[in-house]
Enzyme design. Structure first.
Site, PDB file in Angstrom:
ATOM      1  N   ASP A 197       0.821  -1.213   0.000  1.00 36.24           N
ATOM      2  CA  ASP A 197       0.000   0.000   0.000  1.00 36.24           C
ATOM      3  C   ASP A 197       0.849   1.255   0.000  1.00 36.24           C
ATOM      4  OD1 ASP A 197      -2.402  -1.216  -0.016  1.00 36.24           O
ATOM      5  OD2 ASP A 197      -2.685  -1.190   2.162  1.00 36.24           O
ATOM      6  N   LYS A 244      -3.264   3.088  -2.523  1.00 39.72           N
ATOM      7  CA  LYS A 244      -4.539   3.775  -2.695  1.00 39.72           C
ATOM      8  C   LYS A 244      -4.431   5.198  -2.184  1.00 39.72           C
ATOM      9  CE  LYS A 244      -6.330   0.217  -0.706  1.00 39.72           C
ATOM     10  NZ  LYS A 244      -7.218  -0.639   0.057  1.00 39.72           N
ATOM     11  N   MET A 268      -7.671   9.129   9.625  1.00 46.10           N
ATOM     12  CA  MET A 268      -8.178   9.777   8.408  1.00 46.10           C
ATOM     13  C   MET A 268      -9.027  10.999   8.742  1.00 46.10           C
ATOM     14  SD  MET A 268      -9.077   6.435   6.083  1.00 46.10           S
ATOM     15  CE  MET A 268      -9.458   5.203   7.313  1.00 46.10           C
TER      16      MET A 268
HETATM   17  N1  SAH Z   1      -4.139   0.091   8.929  1.00 46.17           N
HETATM   18  C1  SAH Z   1      -3.595   1.399   9.239  1.00 46.17           C
HETATM   19  C2  SAH Z   1      -4.580   2.505   9.064  1.00 46.17           C
HETATM   20  C3  SAH Z   1      -4.996   2.753   7.651  1.00 46.17           C
HETATM   21  S1  SAH Z   1      -6.089   4.109   7.508  1.00 46.17           S
HETATM   22  C4  SAH Z   1      -3.046   1.361  10.663  1.00 46.17           C
HETATM   23  O1  SAH Z   1      -3.285   0.403  11.409  1.00 46.17           O
HETATM   24  O2  SAH Z   1      -2.348   2.318  11.040  1.00 46.17           O
HETATM   25  C5  SAH Z   1      -4.983   5.409   7.095  1.00 46.17           C
HETATM   26  C6  SAH Z   1      -4.868   6.424   8.209  1.00 46.17           C
HETATM   27  O3  SAH Z   1      -4.002   5.922   9.207  1.00 46.17           O
HETATM   28  C7  SAH Z   1      -4.261   7.725   7.792  1.00 46.17           C
HETATM   29  O4  SAH Z   1      -5.205   8.592   7.190  1.00 46.17           O
HETATM   30  C8  SAH Z   1      -3.796   8.270   9.120  1.00 46.17           C
HETATM   31  O5  SAH Z   1      -4.856   8.795   9.868  1.00 46.17           O
HETATM   32  C9  SAH Z   1      -3.338   7.003   9.815  1.00 46.17           C
HETATM   33  N2  SAH Z   1      -1.891   6.791   9.641  1.00 46.17           N
HETATM   34  C10 SAH Z   1      -1.265   5.760   9.061  1.00 46.17           C
HETATM   35  N3  SAH Z   1       0.074   5.886   9.141  1.00 46.17           N
HETATM   36  C11 SAH Z   1       0.308   7.033   9.793  1.00 46.17           C
HETATM   37  C12 SAH Z   1       1.465   7.731  10.207  1.00 46.17           C
HETATM   38  N4  SAH Z   1       2.705   7.262   9.942  1.00 46.17           N
HETATM   39  N5  SAH Z   1       1.324   8.906  10.869  1.00 46.17           N
HETATM   40  C13 SAH Z   1       0.107   9.401  11.139  1.00 46.17           C
HETATM   41  N6  SAH Z   1      -1.028   8.784  10.780  1.00 46.17           N
HETATM   42  C14 SAH Z   1      -0.946   7.620  10.128  1.00 46.17           C
END
Ligand code: SAH
Length: 476
Positions: free
Chosen positions: A252, A274, A387
């Site tokens: 991803d 995505k 998000m």
């Molecule tokens: N499966 C992922 C989440 C996917 S949804 C998890 O467990 O983290 C995507 C959202 O995750 C982003 O919009 C943001 O809000 C958050 N996110 C993912 N990586 C991030 C990072 N390094 N720093 C801040 N927010 C993050």
């Protein structure tokens, strides 16, 4: 302009003419290495060490007494300048450069067109370490570390595999099968026998294992791996193993380049990233890719940012795999809420102020409408909102409308755990404005609750949290 990196190569010098300029102990060490590689070595110098003279007497090298002369470069493949005279070294380098000969000037990276790395020698297995001359001492320390990691018997093991190569190839037509057999060979009983110094038993064991091995193609499988939030150090050991065994990796957008770099070199990498709104590869297409590769007998890693089961559609993917009879595993990852909180110094729960924590996603207006705002606005809890950057204002308005105080501390962690991490700290009332002023962009995680205020004091990673608007840039 940053210096270009060096291109690593291993050269075949057997039977090829190499010139060493210099007859002292440094030259002698270089000659020893060249002889091990089977090179045809000539040494030019006014005098020679006793060892160099002895090698010449045995006919192993030839000696040319006198000063360096450009003519001597004729017919050579490589040149090593190892004299104590910088003037001579520079002269050799310049003459060789004109003739497009690869040259190493000992301890002079600037004059060298090739460098001799620090090596861990388990021939035929050789590990070469280079810092491009930037930090030879560091290269030496790294070499020592690797030296400790690699058992001395690995050379014998590699030689054994070489002897059996033809027979192994004949037994397994399928490349994946062959690789798995060799992986077992290098880690199992055979390796152990070689380590114990029982080469005969090791050979017998290979013969036996080849005999009983199942050569029919194996079924493919899919491992859903959580890559964590970005810092490669947060990948689990199980995740790392899956990446090293993968034939295909579907990854991803949020997966960090550092994590991907840990994967097996020749695994096929497919970017199914995505972008919010603009889907690069649809969920259906990802399902179809997983299925096609697994059915072709490959080991597929489906690599997802954070954790696969936290707002990652991991559930849908394994439902699909199960429905199609594909074997799967799930390896959890450090989800953004946990990583962002840790790297911002914000404990998600706290005895005094937060007894629970909720993971919420709020990526569009429709998803905002379905949330239970009264419950989310309750006191003594922490919200970790995924998000949420785009909808920050609406989230704030609804929490306040349902009774959460506008003075409730709140933080945004952008690019959590990465070197680009920024933390913006304020309260519900001020955060949307601060986020705009600092131009906070996705990926960012919103943390709401009294605990957020602790970030001001407990932060430890990267820059201090931003609490006020950036100073206005002066107009020219
Ligand atoms: N499966 C992922 C989440 C996917 S949804 C998890 O467990 O983290 C995507 C959202 O995750 C982003 O919009 C943001 O809000 C958050 N996110 C993912 N990586 C991030 C990072 N390094 N720093 C801040 N927010 C993050």
């Amino acid at each position: 302009m940053p210096a270009a990196r060096l291109y690593p190569i291993f050269t075949q010098l057997a039977g090829r003419a190499v010139l060493v300029v210099g007859g002292g102990s440094v030259a002698e060490r270089k000659v020893a290495g060249l002889l091990e590689a089977g090179a045809e070595v000539a040494v030019i110098a006014p005098d020679f060490t006793p060892q160099l003279s002895a090698w010449a007497e045995n006919g192993r090298i030839s000696l040319i007494s006198g000063k360096f002369d450009e003519e001597q470069l004729e017919r050579r493949w490589l040149v090593i300048a190892a004299t104590a005279d910088p003037g001579v070294n520079a002269q050799v380098a310049a003459a060789a450069e004109r003739r497009r000969l690869w040259t190493n000037v000992v301890d002079d990276a600037a004059l060298s067109s090739f460098q001799v790395p620090a090596v861990v020698d388990r021939a035929p297995l050789v590990v070469a370490v280079s810092t491009a001359g930037a930090a030879p001492v560091l290269a030496r320390l790294v070499r020592e570390k690797i030296e400790r990691l690699l058992d001395p018997s690995l050379g014998a093991l590699a030689a054994l595999a070489d002897r059996w190569r033809g027979r192994i190839r004949g037994r397994f037509a399928d490349l994946g099968q062959r690789r798995r057999f060799l992986e077992r060979l290098f880690q199992g009983r055979v390796a152990e026998l070689v380590r114990r110094g029982q080469p005969g038993a090791a050979e017998a064991s290979v013969a036996r294992e080849l005999d009983v091995a199942d050569a029919s193609p194996t079924a493919g499988s899919v491992v859903l791996v959580g890559a964590g939030p970005g810092d490669a150090g947060l990948l689990t050991l199980k995740g790392l193993r899956a990446l090293n065994e993968a034939d295909v990796i579907l990854y991803d957008r949020l997966v960090g380049a550092d994590v991907l770099a840990l994967a097996r070199r020749d695994a096929e990498r497919i970017d199914v990233g995505k972008q919010a709104g603009a889907h690069a590869t649809s969920q259906e297409a990802i399902h179809a890719l997983m299925l096609a590769h697994a059915r072709a007998g490959r080991r597929v890693v489906r690599l997802k940012g954070g954790d696969p089961f936290v707002f990652g559609r991991g559930g849908e993917e394994i439902e699909f795999l199960q429905a199609h009879g594909i074997a799967y595993e799930v390896v959890p990852g450090v989800t953004a809420a946990l990583a962002c909180a840790a790297y911002a110094g914000i404990p998600l729960t706290h005895r005094d102020v937060a007894q629970s924590v909720r993971f919420v996603t709020a990526h569009c207006k429709a998803s905002l409408d379905t949330l239970d705002w009264a419950a989310l606005a309750a006191e003594r809890q922490t919200l970790a909102v995924y998000m949420g950057v785009a909808g920050l204002e609406r989230i704030r308005d609804r929490l306040v409308a349902h009774g959460r105080a506008p003075t409730t501390p709140a933080a945004l962690v952008e690019n959590g755990s990465r070197t680009t991490q920024r933390v913006v700290l304020g309260d519900l009332a001020s955060l949307p404005r601060l986020a705009r002023e600092h131009a906070v962009a996705s990926p960012a995680l919103l943390i709401v609750g009294e605990v957020a205020a602790l970030g001001a004091q407990l932060h430890w990673f990267g820059a201090a949290p931003l609490t006020a608007a950036p100073p206005l840039a002066c107009a020219a």
